[in-house]
Design a protein around this motif. Structure first.
Motif, PDB file in Angstrom:
ATOM      1  N   THR A 116       0.846  -1.189   0.000  1.00  0.00           N
ATOM      2  CA  THR A 116       0.000   0.000   0.000  1.00  0.00           C
ATOM      3  C   THR A 116       0.883   1.242   0.000  1.00  0.00           C
ATOM      4  N   ARG A 117       0.274   2.371  -0.289  1.00  0.00           N
ATOM      5  CA  ARG A 117       0.953   3.658  -0.179  1.00  0.00           C
ATOM      6  C   ARG A 117       0.195   4.466   0.875  1.00  0.00           C
ATOM      7  N   VAL A 118       0.930   5.193   1.703  1.00  0.00           N
ATOM      8  CA  VAL A 118       0.307   6.008   2.741  1.00  0.00           C
ATOM      9  C   VAL A 118      -0.377   7.204   2.087  1.00  0.00           C
ATOM     10  N   ALA A 119      -1.663   7.391   2.366  1.00  0.00           N
ATOM     11  CA  ALA A 119      -2.421   8.509   1.798  1.00  0.00           C
ATOM     12  C   ALA A 119      -1.775   9.830   2.210  1.00  0.00           C
ATOM     13  N   GLY A 120      -1.532  10.669   1.227  1.00  0.00           N
ATOM     14  CA  GLY A 120      -0.955  11.982   1.482  1.00  0.00           C
ATOM     15  C   GLY A 120       0.557  11.988   1.632  1.00  0.00           C
ATOM     16  N   GLU A 121       1.182  10.818   1.577  1.00  0.00           N
ATOM     17  CA  GLU A 121       2.642  10.716   1.666  1.00  0.00           C
ATOM     18  C   GLU A 121       3.129   9.863   0.494  1.00  0.00           C
ATOM     19  N   PRO A 122       3.324  10.451  -0.666  1.00  0.00           N
ATOM     20  CA  PRO A 122       3.592   9.677  -1.881  1.00  0.00           C
ATOM     21  C   PRO A 122       4.877   8.852  -1.874  1.00  0.00           C
ATOM     22  N   ASN A 123       5.790   9.125  -0.953  1.00  0.00           N
ATOM     23  CA  ASN A 123       7.040   8.365  -0.909  1.00  0.00           C
ATOM     24  C   ASN A 123       7.042   7.272   0.151  1.00  0.00           C
ATOM     25  N   VAL A 124       5.928   7.119   0.894  1.00  0.00           N
ATOM     26  CA  VAL A 124       5.900   6.152   1.993  1.00  0.00           C
ATOM     27  C   VAL A 124       4.941   5.008   1.654  1.00  0.00           C
ATOM     28  N   PHE A 125       5.476   3.804   1.746  1.00  0.00           N
ATOM     29  CA  PHE A 125       4.727   2.583   1.456  1.00  0.00           C
ATOM     30  C   PHE A 125       4.678   1.723   2.704  1.00  0.00           C
ATOM     31  N   LYS A 126       3.583   0.994   2.870  1.00  0.00           N
ATOM     32  CA  LYS A 126       3.456   0.010   3.937  1.00  0.00           C
ATOM     33  C   LYS A 126       3.024  -1.294   3.282  1.00  0.00           C
ATOM     34  N   VAL A 127       3.698  -2.359   3.655  1.00  0.00           N
ATOM     35  CA  VAL A 127       3.348  -3.681   3.137  1.00  0.00           C
ATOM     36  C   VAL A 127       2.864  -4.509   4.316  1.00  0.00           C
ATOM     37  N   PHE A 128       1.618  -4.987   4.206  1.00  0.00           N
ATOM     38  CA  PHE A 128       1.017  -5.822   5.230  1.00  0.00           C
ATOM     39  C   PHE A 128       1.186  -7.279   4.812  1.00  0.00           C
ATOM     40  N   GLU A 129       1.729  -8.090   5.720  1.00  0.00           N
ATOM     41  CA  GLU A 129       2.020  -9.481   5.401  1.00  0.00           C
ATOM     42  C   GLU A 129       1.659 -10.368   6.590  1.00  0.00           C
ATOM     43  N   VAL A 130       1.121 -11.548   6.301  1.00  0.00           N
ATOM     44  CA  VAL A 130       0.822 -12.533   7.341  1.00  0.00           C
ATOM     45  C   VAL A 130       1.437 -13.866   6.915  1.00  0.00           C
ATOM     46  N   TYR A 131       2.214 -14.455   7.822  1.00  0.00           N
ATOM     47  CA  TYR A 131       2.909 -15.705   7.558  1.00  0.00           C
ATOM     48  C   TYR A 131       2.539 -16.747   8.599  1.00  0.00           C
ATOM     49  N   GLU A 132       2.694 -17.994   8.223  1.00  0.00           N
ATOM     50  CA  GLU A 132       2.406 -19.103   9.138  1.00  0.00           C
ATOM     51  C   GLU A 132       3.284 -19.038  10.384  1.00  0.00           C
ATOM     52  N   ASP A 133       4.570 -18.705  10.187  1.00  0.00           N
ATOM     53  CA  ASP A 133       5.510 -18.647  11.305  1.00  0.00           C
ATOM     54  C   ASP A 133       6.766 -17.896  10.868  1.00  0.00           C
ATOM     55  N   LYS A 134       7.726 -17.795  11.771  1.00  0.00           N
ATOM     56  CA  LYS A 134       8.964 -17.067  11.460  1.00  0.00           C
ATOM     57  C   LYS A 134       9.759 -17.743  10.351  1.00  0.00           C
ATOM     58  N   ALA A 135       9.669 -19.060  10.264  1.00  0.00           N
ATOM     59  CA  ALA A 135      10.363 -19.776   9.189  1.00  0.00           C
ATOM     60  C   ALA A 135       9.813 -19.371   7.826  1.00  0.00           C
ATOM     61  N   ALA A 136       8.502 -19.201   7.731  1.00  0.00           N
ATOM     62  CA  ALA A 136       7.894 -18.771   6.467  1.00  0.00           C
ATOM     63  C   ALA A 136       8.331 -17.359   6.104  1.00  0.00           C
ATOM     64  N   LEU A 137       8.447 -16.489   7.095  1.00  0.00           N
ATOM     65  CA  LEU A 137       8.945 -15.134   6.848  1.00  0.00           C
ATOM     66  C   LEU A 137      10.386 -15.180   6.362  1.00  0.00           C
ATOM     67  N   ALA A 138      11.204 -16.008   6.988  1.00  0.00           N
ATOM     68  CA  ALA A 138      12.596 -16.153   6.550  1.00  0.00           C
ATOM     69  C   ALA A 138      12.673 -16.705   5.133  1.00  0.00           C
ATOM     70  N   ALA A 139      11.811 -17.665   4.823  1.00  0.00           N
ATOM     71  CA  ALA A 139      11.784 -18.232   3.469  1.00  0.00           C
ATOM     72  C   ALA A 139      11.398 -17.168   2.445  1.00  0.00           C
ATOM     73  N   HIS A 140      10.489 -16.274   2.818  1.00  0.00           N
ATOM     74  CA  HIS A 140      10.072 -15.188   1.918  1.00  0.00           C
ATOM     75  C   HIS A 140      11.277 -14.355   1.483  1.00  0.00           C
ATOM     76  N   SER A 141      12.117 -13.996   2.436  1.00  0.00           N
ATOM     77  CA  SER A 141      13.250 -13.133   2.091  1.00  0.00           C
ATOM     78  C   SER A 141      14.336 -13.863   1.309  1.00  0.00           C
ATOM     79  N   ALA A 142      14.230 -15.181   1.197  1.00  0.00           N
ATOM     80  CA  ALA A 142      15.204 -15.959   0.441  1.00  0.00           C
ATOM     81  C   ALA A 142      14.721 -16.346  -0.958  1.00  0.00           C
ATOM     82  N   THR A 143      13.517 -15.912  -1.341  1.00  0.00           N
ATOM     83  CA  THR A 143      12.975 -16.292  -2.649  1.00  0.00           C
ATOM     84  C   THR A 143      13.606 -15.493  -3.782  1.00  0.00           C
ATOM     85  N   ALA A 144      13.518 -16.040  -4.981  1.00  0.00           N
ATOM     86  CA  ALA A 144      14.046 -15.352  -6.168  1.00  0.00           C
ATOM     87  C   ALA A 144      13.289 -14.059  -6.433  1.00  0.00           C
TER      88      ALA A 144
END
Length: 97
Positions: A43-71
């Motif tokens: 998402t982009r913050v309304a009224g702040e064109p340079n600020v983005f927020k990404v909302f993410e939900v993972y099964e566990d910390k291992a899934a989050l770690a796997a996300h950052s290791a993907t191609a």
């Protein structure tokens, strides 16, 4: 489950590059390539064109770690190094209820 909110602040003139990269990565994150990612929404913050927020939900910390290791995350790492004015701020949240 865990959730994160990633806050990304683009350098002046780089907001479109950040938006494009997040939009390009989203389908891969939401695909079978990351079965333990339950929700991913840039998402982009309304009224702040340079600020983005990404909302993410993972099964566990291992899934989050796997996300950052993907191609499909590799181009985002490069982008963060060159197009953000400050390092990403990652808030890790415990999901309940």
């Amino acid at each position: 489950m865990i959730a994160i909110i990633a806050t990304l602040t683009a350098k002046e003139g780089s907001a479109q590059k950040v938006e494009d990269a997040l939009a390009a990565a989203a389908p891969a994150v939401r695909s079978d390539a990351e079965p333990d990612c339950h929700y991913y929404q840039p998402t982009r913050v309304a009224g702040e064109p340079n600020v983005f927020k990404v909302f993410e939900v993972y099964e566990d910390k291992a899934a989050l770690a796997a996300h950052s290791a993907t191609a499909h995350f590799a181009p985002l790492k490069e982008l963060f190094a060159t197009e953000l004015s400050v390092p990403p701020v990652i808030d890790i949240l415990d999901v309940f209820g």
